[in-house]
Structure formats: C-alpha cells, structure tokens
Design a protein around this motif. Structure first.
Motif, PDB file in Angstrom:
ATOM      1  N   GLU A 171       0.829  -1.210   0.000  1.00 58.63           N
ATOM      2  CA  GLU A 171       0.000   0.000   0.000  1.00 58.63           C
ATOM      3  C   GLU A 171       0.859   1.255   0.000  1.00 58.63           C
ATOM      4  O   GLU A 171       0.510   2.271  -0.618  1.00 58.63           O
ATOM      5  N   ALA A 172       1.992   1.214   0.687  1.00 57.74           N
ATOM      6  CA  ALA A 172       2.879   2.374   0.734  1.00 57.74           C
ATOM      7  C   ALA A 172       3.478   2.683  -0.632  1.00 57.74           C
ATOM      8  O   ALA A 172       3.852   3.830  -0.913  1.00 57.74           O
ATOM      9  N   VAL A 173       3.573   1.682  -1.500  1.00 63.28           N
ATOM     10  CA  VAL A 173       4.126   1.875  -2.841  1.00 63.28           C
ATOM     11  C   VAL A 173       3.060   2.363  -3.805  1.00 63.28           C
ATOM     12  O   VAL A 173       3.269   3.288  -4.595  1.00 63.28           O
ATOM     13  N   ASP A 174       1.852   1.749  -3.743  1.00 62.07           N
ATOM     14  CA  ASP A 174       0.782   2.068  -4.683  1.00 62.07           C
ATOM     15  C   ASP A 174      -0.541   1.567  -4.106  1.00 62.07           C
ATOM     16  O   ASP A 174      -0.606   0.426  -3.634  1.00 62.07           O
ATOM     17  N   PRO A 175      -1.598   2.368  -4.134  1.00 59.88           N
ATOM     18  CA  PRO A 175      -2.865   1.928  -3.528  1.00 59.88           C
ATOM     19  C   PRO A 175      -3.473   0.707  -4.208  1.00 59.88           C
ATOM     20  O   PRO A 175      -4.048  -0.150  -3.533  1.00 59.88           O
ATOM     21  N   TYR A 176      -3.347   0.610  -5.540  1.00 54.10           N
ATOM     22  CA  TYR A 176      -3.913  -0.557  -6.224  1.00 54.10           C
ATOM     23  C   TYR A 176      -3.107  -1.809  -5.892  1.00 54.10           C
ATOM     24  O   TYR A 176      -3.675  -2.883  -5.666  1.00 54.10           O
ATOM     25  N   ALA A 177      -1.790  -1.678  -5.840  1.00 51.39           N
ATOM     26  CA  ALA A 177      -0.960  -2.809  -5.409  1.00 51.39           C
ATOM     27  C   ALA A 177      -1.321  -3.205  -3.986  1.00 51.39           C
ATOM     28  O   ALA A 177      -1.394  -4.392  -3.652  1.00 51.39           O
ATOM     29  N   GLY A 178      -1.557  -2.207  -3.132  1.00 48.77           N
ATOM     30  CA  GLY A 178      -1.952  -2.498  -1.755  1.00 48.77           C
ATOM     31  C   GLY A 178      -3.265  -3.246  -1.683  1.00 48.77           C
ATOM     32  O   GLY A 178      -3.422  -4.165  -0.873  1.00 48.77           O
ATOM     33  N   LEU A 179      -4.221  -2.868  -2.533  1.00 47.71           N
ATOM     34  CA  LEU A 179      -5.508  -3.570  -2.556  1.00 47.71           C
ATOM     35  C   LEU A 179      -5.321  -5.022  -2.977  1.00 47.71           C
ATOM     36  O   LEU A 179      -5.883  -5.936  -2.361  1.00 47.71           O
TER      37      LEU A 179
END
Length: 281
Positions: free
Chosen positions: A95-103
């Motif tokens: 999530e800290a890198v990218d919100p979609y990746a975090g999801l």
C-alpha cells in the motif's frame, strides 16, 4: 522461506526472492489466448503487487526459525503468529508503494488467511481456530484487511455499494471490478507457479481460477513437474515457449538443528548461490 531438498542439503529460498520470481513470470503473462496485465510492465501496479505480495516476510527471514522437527521452517508450515504478522506487513508495504498494489496484496493476504483457517484435514498450513486466542487473532486480522480494502476502494474510485465476497465482486458488476478480479487471479497464479518451480514438490496440481481476460469465464491452469524439475503449465499463458530463471538461495545441511541459534548461525554463514528453474509449454 522455502525449504528445497537438494541431495543431503536444504536450499533455502526467501519468500521475497520467490515473489520477485513471480513478478518476472507476470511480466511474461499474456499471448494470443490470455490478456496481458495493464498498463505496460514498467508502470504496472499489478506487477508491483506480484513482486510485493510477500514483502512482509523479511520480518521472519532476517531471523529464521525451526519447525517442530527442528528443521528450517518452510512457508507451508508457518504458524499463525508468524503468518498474520507477515501478511499484514506485506499489505502495509505494498500500500505504501501504490494503492492498487496495496488492494491486491490485501486481497491476497485475506485469501491466505481464509484458506489457512478452512477445516481441511491434514493440511500443515491450517490454523487451530478452535483455540479462542487464535480465533480472535485471525478475526481481528481479517476485519482489519476488510477495512483496508474498503478504504482503498474508495481512494481508487471503485463503487462502494457493490456486494463483495472475500473482497471481490461477482463477474460483470462493474468493469473496474472485473479488472480487479483478473489482476487478483493473475497474482495468485504467478504466486503458485513460482512456488512450483521453487519447491521440491508441487504444492498443487492446478491453479486457482484464472481469467483469460477480465470478461472471460474462469479456468484453471494444470501444473506438472518432471524428474528434472521442469514445470509445465497447460494451457500455456506466457508470451514465450520456455522461461528459465535464476533464483537466489542458501545451502545448509539437510538435518535437524539442535537449536534456533545453531540454525541461524549456519544460515548466516551460508554462501549465497543460485539455482536455475525452468517452465516449459
């Protein structure tokens, strides 16, 4: 950590290196029969998610432990206390890198916790949720990930009134949710195929459901491994007919260790090496 048998030794592969291998596989996903992840690989949050899906595992790999037989702890033997910690940390870091990746990584972590608590006899990765403390810890973890997913869906502009099961909507509810299902199933498949080439034996003979495209029906990829360790995938979802990669590992004696301290010393002093793994059509 993956404990791979190699003659009289164990080859120990970190979960982070396994995830980076899965990311490489994901960069090759797509051909005339399977859609490629979007956008292109250099900007793809899906590939970022695949590479980060085990990003919390250094919390354990930096201080590895033993199983009840005094052997290096394999990922499929992980107890609840370690699993929940690294799954949550993986979602945090993605999530800290990218919100979609975090999801995507949160969906993956939630899915792992659901699988681990399923009442399947004889599975080493099943938690004992008959114990109230364990049940409470798992429930707390799952509620936290559901809350994370709700917040990330809002940030990403997903509809918030869509019925969800384990974080996913049914097919053809919205185009965005269809894409999310495609991407999540891709992450799961690359995770498993990477495990298949890294582990001594196949963890499973087929993947979970995979989509040829966001609007296609779900299928499964069949997996086999021959005596030379080559994994075959059918139907073949990649853009080249053979994939060969190097995986970092450390070699330790294939025996029981007297103590965690002895094992950690041996692991720390082990020379870094690599093995060649191969996938074929």
């Amino acid at each position: 950590m993956i404990r791979r048998q190699a003659g009289d030794d164990f080859l120990l592969i970190t979960q982070n290196d396994h995830a980076l291998l899965a990311q490489q596989l994901g960069s090759h996903f797509g051909n005339s029969k399977f859609a490629r992840p979007l956008p292109p690989p250099a900007q793809s949050p899906v590939l970022s998610a695949i590479g980060l899906h085990d990003a919390g595992w250094p919390l354990h790999a930096d201080q590895p432990t033993l199983n009840h037989r005094q052997l290096p702890l394999d990922v499929f033997e992980v107890p609840r206390s370690i699993a929940l910690m690294v799954w949550a940390a993986s979602a945090d870091r993605a999530e800290a890198v990218d919100p979609y990746a975090g999801l995507l990584v949160s969906l993956h972590s939630l899915s792992l916790s659901i699988h681990a608590t399923a009442p399947v006899q004889g599975k080493g990765d099943t938690f004992d949720v008959q114990k109230m403390h364990d049940q409470f810890a798992v429930n707390k973890f799952q509620h936290r990930e559901v809350e994370r997913q709700e917040q990330l869906r809002q940030r990403l502009g997903f509809r918030t009134n869509v019925p969800l099961k384990h974080g996913l909507a049914e097919a053809r509810v919205t185009p965005e949710d269809d894409q999310l299902r495609f991407d999540f199933r891709l992450l799961q498949a690359m995770d498993l195929i990477s495990l298949c080439v890294c582990c001594t034996n196949l963890p499973q003979g087929e993947t979970n459901d995979v989509l040829r495209s966001p609007t296609h029906k779900e299928i499964k990829l069949r997996l086999t491994k021959n005596s030379a360790g080559v994994v075959r995938v059918n139907p073949w979802p990649f853009d080249i007919n053979q994939i060969e990669m190097q995986v970092p590992c450390r070699r330790v004696p294939g025996r029981r260790f007297e103590s965690v301290e002895e094992f950690r010393k041996c692991y720390a002093e082990a020379v870094n090496e690599s093995i060649t793994v191969r996938l074929e059509k």
